[in-house]
Design a protein around this motif. Structure first.
Motif, PDB file in Angstrom:
ATOM      1  N   VAL A   1     -20.938  -1.233   5.784  1.00 55.88           N
ATOM      2  CA  VAL A   1     -20.244  -2.561   5.836  1.00 55.88           C
ATOM      3  C   VAL A   1     -20.992  -3.237   6.862  1.00 55.88           C
ATOM      4  CG1 VAL A   1     -18.337  -2.064   7.085  1.00 55.88           C
ATOM      5  CG2 VAL A   1     -18.353  -3.793   5.557  1.00 55.88           C
ATOM      6  N   ASP A   2     -21.241  -2.790   7.784  1.00 51.44           N
ATOM      7  CA  ASP A   2     -21.862  -3.450   9.012  1.00 51.44           C
ATOM      8  C   ASP A   2     -23.550  -3.465   8.812  1.00 51.44           C
ATOM      9  OD1 ASP A   2     -19.528  -3.768  10.958  1.00 51.44           O
ATOM     10  OD2 ASP A   2     -19.428  -1.666  10.775  1.00 51.44           O
ATOM     11  N   GLN A   3     -23.786  -2.513   8.022  1.00 52.30           N
ATOM     12  CA  GLN A   3     -25.388  -2.743   7.744  1.00 52.30           C
ATOM     13  C   GLN A   3     -25.469  -3.872   6.910  1.00 52.30           C
ATOM     14  OE1 GLN A   3     -26.218   1.181   5.814  1.00 52.30           O
ATOM     15  NE2 GLN A   3     -27.195   1.935   7.789  1.00 52.30           N
ATOM     16  N   ASP A   4     -24.430  -3.862   5.840  1.00 55.43           N
ATOM     17  CA  ASP A   4     -24.790  -5.148   4.833  1.00 55.43           C
ATOM     18  C   ASP A   4     -24.696  -6.369   5.760  1.00 55.43           C
ATOM     19  OD1 ASP A   4     -24.830  -6.437   2.044  1.00 55.43           O
ATOM     20  OD2 ASP A   4     -22.736  -7.019   2.993  1.00 55.43           O
ATOM     21  N   TYR A   5     -23.811  -6.757   6.835  1.00 52.59           N
ATOM     22  CA  TYR A   5     -23.530  -7.900   7.494  1.00 52.59           C
ATOM     23  C   TYR A   5     -24.551  -8.287   8.388  1.00 52.59           C
ATOM     24  CZ  TYR A   5     -22.512 -10.674  11.657  1.00 52.59           C
ATOM     25  OH  TYR A   5     -22.503 -11.444  12.465  1.00 52.59           O
ATOM     26  N   PHE A   6     -25.380  -7.037   8.939  1.00 50.51           N
ATOM     27  CA  PHE A   6     -26.451  -7.219   9.761  1.00 50.51           C
ATOM     28  C   PHE A   6     -27.849  -7.542   9.157  1.00 50.51           C
ATOM     29  CE2 PHE A   6     -29.773  -5.370  12.251  1.00 50.51           C
ATOM     30  CZ  PHE A   6     -29.665  -6.010  13.569  1.00 50.51           C
ATOM     31  N   ARG A   7     -27.927  -7.160   7.835  1.00 49.73           N
ATOM     32  CA  ARG A   7     -29.091  -7.375   7.124  1.00 49.73           C
ATOM     33  C   ARG A   7     -28.871  -9.068   6.699  1.00 49.73           C
ATOM     34  NH1 ARG A   7     -33.097  -5.365   4.631  1.00 49.73           N
ATOM     35  NH2 ARG A   7     -33.079  -3.269   5.200  1.00 49.73           N
TER      36      ARG A   7
ATOM     37  N   LEU B   1     -36.770  -3.548  17.119  1.00 49.26           N
ATOM     38  CA  LEU B   1     -35.533  -2.528  17.100  1.00 49.26           C
ATOM     39  C   LEU B   1     -34.596  -2.778  15.790  1.00 49.26           C
ATOM     40  CD1 LEU B   1     -34.325  -3.419  20.810  1.00 49.26           C
ATOM     41  CD2 LEU B   1     -35.919  -1.420  20.087  1.00 49.26           C
ATOM     42  N   LEU B   2     -34.939  -3.997  14.976  1.00 49.82           N
ATOM     43  CA  LEU B   2     -34.066  -4.091  13.726  1.00 49.82           C
ATOM     44  C   LEU B   2     -33.572  -3.038  12.881  1.00 49.82           C
ATOM     45  CD1 LEU B   2     -35.476  -7.656  13.029  1.00 49.82           C
ATOM     46  CD2 LEU B   2     -33.311  -7.350  13.821  1.00 49.82           C
TER      47      LEU B   2
ATOM     48  N   SER C   1     -33.644   2.678  20.192  1.00 47.71           N
ATOM     49  CA  SER C   1     -34.887   3.190  19.480  1.00 47.71           C
ATOM     50  C   SER C   1     -35.849   4.054  20.436  1.00 47.71           C
ATOM     51  CB  SER C   1     -35.726   2.088  19.013  1.00 47.71           C
ATOM     52  OG  SER C   1     -37.154   2.279  18.803  1.00 47.71           O
ATOM     53  N   PRO C   2     -36.590   5.028  19.809  1.00 47.70           N
ATOM     54  CA  PRO C   2     -37.511   5.880  20.563  1.00 47.70           C
ATOM     55  C   PRO C   2     -38.621   5.105  20.955  1.00 47.70           C
ATOM     56  CG  PRO C   2     -37.701   6.529  18.334  1.00 47.70           C
ATOM     57  CD  PRO C   2     -36.499   5.376  18.384  1.00 47.70           C
TER      58      PRO C   2
ATOM     59  N   SER D   1     -29.897   1.285  11.280  1.00 48.14           N
ATOM     60  CA  SER D   1     -29.565   2.625  11.050  1.00 48.14           C
ATOM     61  C   SER D   1     -28.418   3.448  11.488  1.00 48.14           C
ATOM     62  CB  SER D   1     -30.821   3.638  11.097  1.00 48.14           C
ATOM     63  OG  SER D   1     -31.139   3.657  12.503  1.00 48.14           O
ATOM     64  N   MET D   2     -27.969   2.659  12.749  1.00 43.90           N
ATOM     65  CA  MET D   2     -26.867   3.103  13.546  1.00 43.90           C
ATOM     66  C   MET D   2     -25.568   2.419  12.851  1.00 43.90           C
ATOM     67  SD  MET D   2     -28.650   2.269  17.283  1.00 43.90           S
ATOM     68  CE  MET D   2     -27.178   2.864  18.300  1.00 43.90           C
TER      69      MET D   2
END
Length: 230
Positions: free
Chosen positions: A126-132, A115-116, A197-198, A121-122
């Motif tokens: 700024v949250d993508q950077d933190y999440f990664r 699911l990562l 996720s699908p 992608s959701m």
């Protein structure tokens, strides 16, 4: 008193996806309580209610503020004993502790890697950077590498669900004839996957699929208020 639920969302604040927040959504619906929902992105979680917790959900009920989905469920049963129980007594609390540990190690850990990138992608940039950064530091490899290795692990899910599958041949819910918080623990994880996720985790003729569909229909279909990922 106004009840407020702080729940995790991404770019689309109408698509809350956290499995733990969905446990609380179902618990509130089970209790028949009305509440306001407050969308919180990853990077704002530390600011919720003066930093009461490192994660959401967080629930404010008047002067009471509670973090952690399990503690929230315990609070709701104590604060609203005249409404349908989430545990059915101390035995139900103990059962739910086991279900939480089992589902975290056997279900969540099995599908998490798949699911990562969908979760990433959701999110807002700024949250993508933190999440990664946070997930790659925890996992010791890139999100792409984890997702690339996940298909074989996801195939393990069917066997890991055997205990639930066998039990559901005898009763419609983990809680018996009616759902309890133990059901919502497992539901939250599968709802997380459904929204993010699908990917197809369950076969249509699976006992677990039938149970999940029953859970989606509970409480006026609150679980279906967010559409599945396309």
């Amino acid at each position: 008193m106004t009840i407020t639920l702080y729940e995790l969302t991404g770019r689309d604040t109408e698509r809350p996806f956290s499995p733990h927040c969905w446990k609380t959504v179902m618990a509130l619906a089970h209790k028949g309580l009305t509440y306001e929902r407050s969308a919180v992105p990853f990077t704002e979680v530390p600011n919720v209610e003066n930093g009461i917790g490192k994660t959401v959900p967080v629930l404010r009920d008047g002067e009471h503020v509670v973090s952690d989905s399990f503690d929230i469920a315990l609070y709701l049963d104590e604060a609203y004993p005249d409404r349908p129980t989430l545990f059915g007594g101390e035995g139900g609390v103990a059962l739910s502790r086991f279900i939480e540990a089992w589902s975290a190690t056997q279900i969540s850990a099995t599908i998490f890697g798949a699911l990562l990138l969908d979760i990433h992608s959701m999110l807002e940039p700024v949250d993508q950077d933190y999440f990664r950064r946070s997930r790659e530091a925890r996992l010791g490899k890139s999100l792409e590498d984890v997702v690339g290795a996940s298909p074989d692990k996801v195939k393990e899910l069917a066997n890991r669900l055997d205990p639930l599958r066998l039990m559901l041949k005898r009763q419609p819910f983990i809680g018996g004839d009616q759902p309890l918080f133990a059901d919502y623990i497992v539901f939250g994880i599968l709802q997380w996957a459904r929204i993010c996720s699908p990917i197809q985790l369950l076969q249509p003729d699976d006992q677990v699929t039938a149970w999940f569909e029953r859970c989606l229909d509970l409480h006026g279909g609150v679980g279906r208020s967010v559409a599945a990922a396309a």
